[in-house]
Write a protein that holds these residues in place. Structure first.
Motif, PDB file in Angstrom:
ATOM      1  N   SER A   1      -0.982  17.084 -47.470  1.00 42.56           N
ATOM      2  CA  SER A   1       0.120  16.195 -47.808  1.00 42.56           C
ATOM      3  C   SER A   1      -0.389  14.869 -48.370  1.00 42.56           C
ATOM      4  O   SER A   1       0.163  14.336 -49.330  1.00 42.56           O
TER       5      SER A   1
ATOM      6  N   SER B   1       4.619  15.226 -50.323  1.00 41.29           N
ATOM      7  CA  SER B   1       4.422  16.096 -49.161  1.00 41.29           C
ATOM      8  C   SER B   1       5.253  17.365 -49.256  1.00 41.29           C
ATOM      9  O   SER B   1       4.879  18.391 -48.690  1.00 41.29           O
TER      10      SER B   1
ATOM     11  N   PHE C   1       3.535  17.125 -41.646  1.00 44.21           N
ATOM     12  CA  PHE C   1       3.238  16.293 -42.808  1.00 44.21           C
ATOM     13  C   PHE C   1       3.564  14.829 -42.548  1.00 44.21           C
ATOM     14  O   PHE C   1       2.838  13.934 -42.950  1.00 44.21           O
TER      15      PHE C   1
END
Length: 147
Positions: free
Chosen positions: A26, A32, A87
């Motif tokens: 990410s 992301s 993430f």
């Protein structure tokens, strides 16, 4: 049957490692959500390969699909939410608090799901020992997060 517990232990290790991998992916990509698609593609590929190699990959019949409870089809969305949390959150709070919260919230929720027999689980009473175990996990995560 003992090997099933070993498999789950390895999945727990993979879950901890995956949070770091997903966080790095990410961070390295511009968005992301792009990383999320990469992870989802990897997940789908893994399941496809194992399913094809084992011969256990079949599409449901119309009757099976119609007999399924409506909520059973949304597990993938929940899995996507877990990946999004990796993430967004894991890098910021660290691996130990992230996994501790993830696992502990899962155990506490599982005690409730078992007790009431919700979402397809057999009923298992929320005994004093199960509740105490959940509370000890909450205390453990609090210690890991605080120090």
């Amino acid at each position: 049957m003992w090997y099933l517990y070993g498999f789950v232990l390895l999945a727990g290790v993979a879950n901890a490692v995956q949070a770091g991998q997903n966080g790095a992916l990410s961070k390295g990509l511009a968005e992301s959500l792009t990383a999320g698609l990469v992870v989802a593609a990897g997940t789908a590929t893994c399941i496809l390969v194992v399913g094809l190699l084992s011969g256990k990959l079949t599409w449901p019949t119309a009757a099976q699909a119609l007999a399924m409870p409506w909520w059973a089809w949304f597990g993938g969305i929940l899995g996507g939410c877990i990946i999004l949390a990796q993430f967004i959150v894991a890098r910021q709070i660290g691996a130990a608090p992230f996994l501790g919260l993830l696992v502990t919230s899962g155990v506490v929720t599982s005690i409730v799901l078992d007790h009431f027999g919700w979402v397809g689980f057999d009923r298992h009473a929320a005994s004093l020992w199960r509740i105490l175990g959940g509370l000890l996990m909450v205390a453990g995560v609090a210690l890991v997060a605080a120090f």
